[in-house]
Design an enzyme around this catalytic site. Sequence first.
Site, mmCIF file in Angstrom:
data_model
loop_
_atom_site.group_PDB
_atom_site.id
_atom_site.type_symbol
_atom_site.label_atom_id
_atom_site.label_comp_id
_atom_site.label_asym_id
_atom_site.label_seq_id
_atom_site.Cartn_x
_atom_site.Cartn_y
_atom_site.Cartn_z
ATOM 1 N N GLU A 64 34.637 -28.593 71.162
ATOM 2 C CA GLU A 64 35.100 -28.569 70.417
ATOM 3 C C GLU A 64 34.894 -30.161 69.845
ATOM 4 O O GLU A 64 34.157 -30.744 68.411
ATOM 5 C CB GLU A 64 37.099 -29.323 70.708
ATOM 6 C CG GLU A 64 38.068 -28.007 70.424
ATOM 7 C CD GLU A 64 37.868 -27.384 72.445
ATOM 8 O OE1 GLU A 64 36.633 -27.853 72.807
ATOM 9 O OE2 GLU A 64 38.231 -26.499 71.403
ATOM 10 N N ARG A 92 39.653 -33.036 73.786
ATOM 11 C CA ARG A 92 37.841 -32.848 73.640
ATOM 12 C C ARG A 92 37.257 -33.742 73.071
ATOM 13 O O ARG A 92 35.504 -33.497 73.610
ATOM 14 C CB ARG A 92 38.100 -31.673 73.432
ATOM 15 C CG ARG A 92 38.194 -30.739 75.294
ATOM 16 C CD ARG A 92 36.869 -31.236 76.266
ATOM 17 N NE ARG A 92 37.919 -30.419 77.547
ATOM 18 C CZ ARG A 92 37.709 -29.245 77.935
ATOM 19 N NH1 ARG A 92 37.614 -28.708 77.180
ATOM 20 N NH2 ARG A 92 38.191 -28.677 79.086
ATOM 21 N N LYS A 103 36.604 -6.272 79.092
ATOM 22 C CA LYS A 103 38.472 -7.526 79.507
ATOM 23 C C LYS A 103 38.938 -5.965 79.437
ATOM 24 O O LYS A 103 38.967 -5.832 77.789
ATOM 25 C CB LYS A 103 37.703 -8.379 78.337
ATOM 26 C CG LYS A 103 39.054 -9.680 78.203
ATOM 27 C CD LYS A 103 38.366 -10.254 77.010
ATOM 28 C CE LYS A 103 39.527 -11.767 76.855
ATOM 29 N NZ LYS A 103 39.014 -12.729 76.383
HETATM 30 C C1 HTL Z 1 43.953 -19.495 76.895
HETATM 31 C C2 HTL Z 1 42.961 -19.959 76.467
HETATM 32 O O1 HTL Z 1 43.554 -20.949 75.908
HETATM 33 C C3 HTL Z 1 41.560 -19.616 76.375
HETATM 34 S S1 HTL Z 1 41.255 -18.752 76.685
HETATM 35 C C4 HTL Z 1 39.619 -18.969 76.119
HETATM 36 C C5 HTL Z 1 38.404 -17.929 76.003
HETATM 37 C C6 HTL Z 1 37.754 -18.008 77.018
HETATM 38 O O2 HTL Z 1 36.507 -16.750 77.771
HETATM 39 P P1 HTL Z 1 36.254 -16.396 78.793
HETATM 40 O O3 HTL Z 1 34.954 -16.063 78.249
HETATM 41 O O4 HTL Z 1 36.749 -17.951 79.531
HETATM 42 O O5 HTL Z 1 37.460 -15.651 79.382
HETATM 43 P P2 HTL Z 1 38.213 -14.253 79.155
HETATM 44 O O6 HTL Z 1 39.426 -14.609 78.153
HETATM 45 O O7 HTL Z 1 38.304 -13.338 80.094
HETATM 46 O O8 HTL Z 1 36.874 -13.970 78.631
HETATM 47 C C7 HTL Z 1 39.945 -19.580 74.945
HETATM 48 C C8 HTL Z 1 38.857 -19.821 73.743
HETATM 49 N N1 HTL Z 1 40.740 -20.562 75.417
HETATM 50 C C9 HTL Z 1 41.616 -21.125 74.452
HETATM 51 C C10 HTL Z 1 40.584 -22.591 74.746
HETATM 52 C C11 HTL Z 1 39.857 -23.052 73.477
HETATM 53 N N2 HTL Z 1 39.247 -24.379 73.813
HETATM 54 C C12 HTL Z 1 39.734 -25.585 75.282
HETATM 55 C C13 HTL Z 1 39.060 -26.776 75.578
HETATM 56 N N3 HTL Z 1 40.187 -24.493 75.796
HETATM 57 C C14 HTL Z 1 40.803 -23.786 75.994
HETATM 58 N N4 HTL Z 1 41.402 -22.862 76.938
#
Ligand code: HTL
Length: 617
Positions: free
Chosen positions: A362, A390, A279
């Site tokens: 959630e 959610r 990342k």
């Molecule tokens: C943008 C946003 O709101 C993000 S990005 C992210 C992390 C995603 O991790 P992943 O490993 O999938 O991707 P990475 O960043 O490339 O490591 C979260 C928890 N959130 C908040 C979040 C919380 N809960 C839900 C249902 N959707 C989102 N988008």
Amino acid sequence: MGSVLDQVDTPEDLKRLSEAELLQLAEELRSEIIRVTAQNGGHLASSLGAVELIVALHRVFNSPTDRILFDVGHQAYAHKLLTGRKDRFHTIRKEGGLSGFTKVSESPHDAITVGHASTSLANALGMALARDLRGETYKIVAVIGDGALTGGMALAALNKIGELQKDLLIILNDNEMSISQNVGALNRHFRTLQVQKWVQDAERFGRGVLERISPKLYEMADRAKEAAKLVLHQENPFYAWGLRYVGPVDGHDLKSLIYLLEHLKSLKGPTILHVVTKKGKGYKVAESDPVYWHGPPGFDPQNPQKIKKGYSWSQAFGDAVTELAHLEPRLFVITPAMREGSGLVKYSQTHPDRYLDVGICEDVAVTTGAGLALRGMKPVVAIYSTFLQRAYDQVIHDVAIENLDVILAIDRAGLVGADGPTHHGVFDIAYLRTVPNLTIAAPKDALELRAMLKKALEVGGPIAIRYPRDTVDPAPEGVWPEIAWGTWEVLKEGREAYILAFGKTLRYALEAAGEDPRVGVVNARFIKPLDEAMLARLARGFKLVTVEDHQAMGGFGSAVLEALARLELKPEIRVLGLPDRFIEHGGIPSLHAKAGIDAAGIRRALAALGVTLTASE
Ligand SMILES: CC(=O)c1sc(CCOP(=O)(O)OP(=O)(O)O)c(C)[n+]1Cc1cnc(C)nc1N
Ligand SMILES: [Mg+2]
């Protein structure tokens, strides 16, 4: 070599590039992502980590005929740059500009509209069903992060995909990070699979040595490896889900990614390709601190420094629960993967035994809270308004029916700005106020937040305390003001009219009323139940304006109208709130002005009631 990105407008152009040009393209994409995110803010680290993967996908697949889905969609900046939007990329997350996530209405190359996690696999399944029923033959690829894969929607969809054996490719983009460090047993398992990667590297080395010594010996060793792999793979849950698992492979090795995708592209049935990425790849500060650089505000790309933002509501909440946990040993705080966003870093370090990050789920967060409450604890679920959507059934079914002592600390209540409609927290009053037993409150400042949190622990039952994405004056440590639970507070007396407001719109109300003695302001800090005694008193003698940073439909204003009807009171009244449409991304003050819930909008409503104020008053 001149700029390669200049030669690429669509994925077709990318298919004509040489291998060297592709590598150059990846670097130019990285620079452009850094350049624009430095100006606009945005999801820098996730997008940097997905550059090679996205170049390889558009090299091998034929978007938009083939459908490439990005889970959450925050990592797709390179995808936008490669699919006809590089000339508008500088507008990303700006009002009227590109969305910060993939968005179907923005481009035929954007397969799904996202922002909430874990939706890509069910979408991919639906598309595969449609494709096969319609006799079409395009490819479907879903890119999902290790964080998004902790979401129940994703795991349930995997289960169905494995059963139906639809032809589709899932790419697990594993960088060991959600926003914070990723959590969960699957995530831990991915680490062991990465040991396998080490084994693969060692095997590659060993193969060379053995083949030089004796092909026979190499053959025996190869058979032993296959047997070992069978055992290892028995461990691999993806096999249990009926998926072909390939990996883990280096998600930044463009050449091997293209080679692999070419070979995986036409396999029958569902395949999951496990890529390991970094990342923030290619930008030192983002690699070393992917948490802060997950979504930085603007920065100086030549000298990137963290920007210290003002004291926020999230911090006020985090400080309050960190202190409260010393006073209330039964307090337990849960977050669904939003430790930093919810202001819980200090709390998690101070009270690790009464803190839980459940991952991006959630629903599990709320129902885990129910389980804690059933067994004598005092859970606080820290959750953004938009993400609480959610867990609506869990609030009803697992918490409210039994009137359990669960506090929902709802952050980002109201319009949130650049993240746009998938992140605005503008439905929670409507979807919560219909739930029996549930109280909804909105503090006007950090002191009132502390008063509400402490009182909520005493009052018990399901209580939602909502506060906005905003700065707030810090409250002194150790101060726990009293609050007359369920009551509104007159902040300014008026002779002719009263503005009923709470949270962020309170400042607009005070600004609109100014010094004019005709207009009063009420802090309507309890949204359910309303303070009906005060409402009845005001309704009998004054004109009323309600205002909220929430959908007008079903919000606080609706609750007031319902109560007035029940009380058989008919004051002249105007209800101000967000219109019945999705509000695009943009600057919060300008979005408020456009929606008419700012001071000017309140003055217009008062004028319509015959109370004309001028802005200077
Ligand atoms: C943008 C946003 O709101 C993000 S990005 C992210 C992390 C995603 O991790 P992943 O490993 O999938 O991707 P990475 O960043 O490339 O490591 C979260 C928890 N959130 C908040 C979040 C919380 N809960 C839900 C249902 N959707 C989102 N988008
Ligand atoms: Mg991740």
